[in-house]
Design an enzyme around this catalytic site. Sequence first.
Site, PDB file in Angstrom:
ATOM      1  N   SER A 284       0.855  -1.199   0.000  1.00  0.00           N
ATOM      2  CA  SER A 284       0.000   0.000   0.000  1.00  0.00           C
ATOM      3  C   SER A 284       0.877   1.230   0.000  1.00  0.00           C
ATOM      4  CB  SER A 284      -0.857   0.010   1.272  1.00  0.00           C
ATOM      5  OG  SER A 284      -0.048   0.395   2.389  1.00  0.00           O
ATOM      6  N   ASP A 285       0.262   2.368  -0.234  1.00  0.00           N
ATOM      7  CA  ASP A 285       0.978   3.602   0.033  1.00  0.00           C
ATOM      8  C   ASP A 285       0.794   3.909   1.530  1.00  0.00           C
ATOM      9  OD1 ASP A 285       1.453   6.649  -1.912  1.00  0.00           O
ATOM     10  OD2 ASP A 285       2.383   5.944  -0.067  1.00  0.00           O
ATOM     11  N   TRP A 286       1.441   4.917   1.978  1.00  0.00           N
ATOM     12  CA  TRP A 286       1.494   5.286   3.389  1.00  0.00           C
ATOM     13  C   TRP A 286       0.091   5.536   3.948  1.00  0.00           C
ATOM     14  CZ3 TRP A 286       6.332   7.541   5.611  1.00  0.00           C
ATOM     15  CH2 TRP A 286       6.184   7.894   6.936  1.00  0.00           C
ATOM     16  N   ALA A 287      -0.411   4.570   4.699  1.00  0.00           N
ATOM     17  CA  ALA A 287      -1.730   4.717   5.332  1.00  0.00           C
ATOM     18  C   ALA A 287      -2.867   4.724   4.313  1.00  0.00           C
ATOM     19  CB  ALA A 287      -1.816   5.975   6.185  1.00  0.00           C
ATOM     20  N   SER A 288      -2.601   4.218   3.118  1.00  0.00           N
ATOM     21  CA  SER A 288      -3.692   4.215   2.128  1.00  0.00           C
ATOM     22  C   SER A 288      -4.745   3.179   2.483  1.00  0.00           C
ATOM     23  CB  SER A 288      -3.141   3.954   0.718  1.00  0.00           C
ATOM     24  OG  SER A 288      -2.627   2.645   0.586  1.00  0.00           O
TER      25      SER A 288
END
Length: 752
Positions: A284-288
């Site tokens: 995932s992207d950061w906290a996505s």
Amino acid sequence: MNTFKPSLVVLFLLFALLANSCKTGAPVNDGADTMAEKMVARMTLDEKIGQMSQLFDGYFGDYEQFKQAIREGRFGSLLNYLGADKVNEAQRIAVEESRLGIPLLIGRDVIHGYRTIFPIPLGMAASWNPEAVKAAFRIAAAEASTQGINWAFAPMIDITWDPRWGRIAEGCGEDPYLASTLAYAMVEGLQGDSLTDPASVAACAKHYAGYGFAEAGRDYNTTYIAEPVLRNVVLKPFKAAKDAGALTFMSGFNELNGIPVSADQFILKQILRDEWGFEGLVISDWASVPQIVDQGYAVDEKDAAAKAINAGLDMEMATTTYFDNIKTLLDEKKITMEQIDNAVKNILRVKYKLGLFENPYVDPEAEKKILDPSFLEHARMVARQSTVMLKNDSNTLPLFADKISSVAVIGPLADSPRDQMGTWSFDGLPENSVTPLEAIRDMIGDRKVNYVQGLKYSRDRTKDQFSAAMAAADRSDAILLFIGEEWILSGEGQSRGNIDLPGAQSELLTALAATGKPLVVIIMAGRPLAIGDELKESDALLYAWHGGTMAGPALADLIFGKESPSGKLPVTFVKGEGQIPFYYYRKNTGRPASDRTWTPIDEIPVENPQSSLGYESFHLDYGYTPLLPFGYGLSYTTFTYSDLTLSDDEMSITGSITVKATVTNGGEWDADEIVQLYIRDRVGSITRPIKELKGYRRITIPKGETAEVEFTLAAADLAFFNGRETLTEPGEFDLWVGPNSDEGLHAEFIVR
Ligand code: GLC
């Protein structure tokens, strides 16, 4: 016993097969599957959940708790944890003190260099030089890997049509063909010829997919992309990255057509796995993942984790919805152990292919190669080739050091070591930057340089240095004005609604233009700015993007004629935000505009009757053409194109033709030209763009000489997705070979 001794030929064939399949991302029987199957069978659920989590060293508390968490296999990857000794100790604990000895993936954003910073990717795209870009990314991997990094969150290959979007700086521009060739090169550079080479790192194609279509160019905003645009434009560079063997992908923050891509089975499974056969891991992207709740697609973080896992998202970055909820989700049968096992196998295979099970350690001596002179020289070359000359009236440039008595070096970007590195360069050190002021002084001598900053920074509106700047200009033979954007004005979370030059820079330019001295403007920015007025007032203009550590020497080389500028725009320059989106491969519309119908707004007679202006597709104020077209760029020499020939004016649906053209260097400079091949499919089962780039060559042509350029154009290159299928359709085509997307020699051919 009859032991099989493979001949050298067999060994070579085996190696070639392995190497090639690695390249194309095709399944390879390198033992990874077997290892993963056996390892997963031995793992506890906690250990599996650990592999699916990328966390920080500080998440578990103090260093002792961090080390204990490694021993317990509580996470499989670390984010932003670097330093040979630190990483070696973490790897040692993981391999020697945990139950299964699974090494760690260490991820970091190495977007356009680690310590040797190259031009921002949008700038590198302007070089149209995949080999040079590949070598740049090889250097980035070589430097980053010395710090224990074995996973770079690059390349960023989001196509965008919107210069307001701050992350346009990180990508390869607007064109899917150019972006695909560069994506392939970037992955090859990071992963090298051997994934187990200590200087190789895993690539990460990001942000998959569609993030660059954020509405209004406002970062993290909603994206709506019709499937033909998604497949014919947005996905092309990602497919190229996959074909280059990228080991990992990163899902984006964006929702695409109502579904967050971090939870989108169509994107993560149907396309990436089922259609493309991708076997690596998706992070995932950061906290996505928790952001899926904010997007209104999950009721809570447990629901978000379930949707992401069901969509095929293997690893969660920085947050812990997987960590916190997988056990409950299994109990509630919202997810299956098979899904968990598949995710863990994807992760284990990446670690295996990187050779981390064999050797996860870093040679502490390796970091001596950082900032190697050859790396800096390459960065200087790439920065030169990335710079685009947009104007050079009366051959203002180059300046000749032996013919000028002094130059005025002015502007907030003339001596800004941090700004010239651009966004996403936090491992670059400003003290390593060589600024334009330093380089110019070094090239022509302090005595000849009259320096005035003029403005303290790009947004500065204080004009108290203007008079000093004017005075410096008055006592100089020429003015070199370095303006643009501070690095912080582009990149993530740094979109701008207005894309003019910030601060009082334009006023400074106007004041200096009024001196009548030759005015050379160098713009260093993270996006294409609306520079129509500045272009008019300059005698010469170089667009240098944020050129990296060696931006200064590169610009001095061009300004003082060590080399001719050769870059070409990888993105359309608009006249103003009101034209956005504007990309060269646009549709013709039913009312294509022309100068026949467009009356510039200030020439419209007062009380003009309503029906007199012509009902065609233009803006009254901006008209219907951009400020500068995709592919545009000038040289110190002049190139003329002639003798465009096709091997045939017809091709079968499975055939190809050879396209040749002659390019002559008619000037006094040896120089590179980037020859571009465009086509137009006149009629399709859906409407087709008025032009599409299908080939390019950067060629060096000595002064006075002629070169022949050859392209092979296959029917398959003309294929497109029409909403139902991907196909090449018979019909009439236009073809151009020329210096940019606006001009070139024209021919026609038919696909039967
Ligand atoms: C950021 C970016 C992504 C980056 C990641 C780790 O928010 O969107 O490109 O790789 O987080 O820093």
